[in-house]
Enzyme design. Structure first.
Site: not given
Length: 278
Positions: A10, A90-91, A94-95, A97-99, A132
């Protein structure tokens, strides 16, 4: 039974911090834009009573991984699952990824384990792990308020984005606890967003603390309104078409990393799940 599902990245097209609550959480306004770029998760259900994860970055212990934690919140009796994570987002960028990985885990296991939980119930469970996660469970580009959990689905016109990933890790906790962070931006309406009256309240602080982000914003700013997403470190610029975005991607400075993605209004996960039958 096996599932293979997407976990889309996102962008925060803007981020206003409108206050801070007594519990330390920040009140905010943002617009989450889903992308056609992300991770992929494979799930194989079993009755082992164990949750096993492979493919996760080695620097994240399994007990701290949001995918494992999300699965444990849904686990019942001897339900087990083998999860494989193919990581592309990418970790620390702010994209989300984990969420997104955690949200896809909630959606996938709700289906695999036949738990029958509603989207609203899964969003509430996800919110226990991260602010998120609900937007990825809901599966739609959305205007968000509160700590990010109050969502209003929004339809945006097609757009393409060039995302640059500076070689640094921005600590969300450090940014939100920093004394220089702006915390008193006035609330706006969705209409004001479409008129362009927005910014990222974290951007000036992040570029001051991280020269790599400042350099990326300066370079990308030559081609449009370059912005930080979330608390960073990734930065992005919007383009009306794929060709324009890829032309700029081809000009990235030597050693710089980036990718082009199309903005989505609906997450692919819901469509993918509908193709699987019990």
């Amino acid at each position: 039974m096996q599932l293979q599902l997407s976990a889309p990245a996102k962008l925060n097209l803007f981020l206003h911090i409108t206050g801070q609550r007594e519990d330390g959480y920040h009140e905010l306004q943002t617009l989450f834009r889903l992308l056609d770029y992300g991770d992929t998760l494979g799930f194989t259900a079993n009755r082992s009573g164990e949750i096993r994860l492979s493919g996760s970055p080695a620097d994240i212990p399994p007990q701290d991984n949001l995918v494992v934690r999300a699965a444990r919140l849904l686990q019942r009796d001897d339900f087990g699952v083998d999860i494989h994570l193919d990581k592309r987002i990418p970790a620390g960028g702010g994209l989300g990824g984990g969420s997104s990985d955690a949200a896809t885990t909630l959606l996938g296991l709700n289906h695999l384990w036949q738990l029958g939980l509603s989207s609203e119930q899964l969003q509430a469970i996800g919110a226990q792990l991260g602010a998120d996660i609900p937007v990825f469970v809901a599966g739609h580009t959305a205007w968000a308020e509160g700590i990010g959990e109050r969502l209003t689905a929004v339809e945006l016109p097609e757009a393409w984005y060039l995302i640059m990933a500076p070689d640094c890790h921005v600590s969300t906790a450090q940014i939100f606890s920093h004394r220089q962070l702006t915390r008193n931006t006035g609330a706006i309406t969705i209409a004001a967003f479409f008129e362009g009256h927005t910014r990222n309240d974290c951007q000036s602080l992040v570029r001051e603390l991280h020269p790599e982000v400042d350099n990326a914003l300066n370079w990308l700013g030559n081609f449009g309104d370059a912005r930080l997403t979330g608390t960073g470190a990734c930065v992005f610029c919007e383009f009306p078409g794929e060709a324009q975005a890829r032309a700029v991607l081809a000009r990235l400075p030597q050693g710089a990393k980036g990718f082009v993605a199309r903005g989505l209004n609906a997450s692919p996960v819901i469509r993918e799940l509908s193709s699987y039958k019990h």
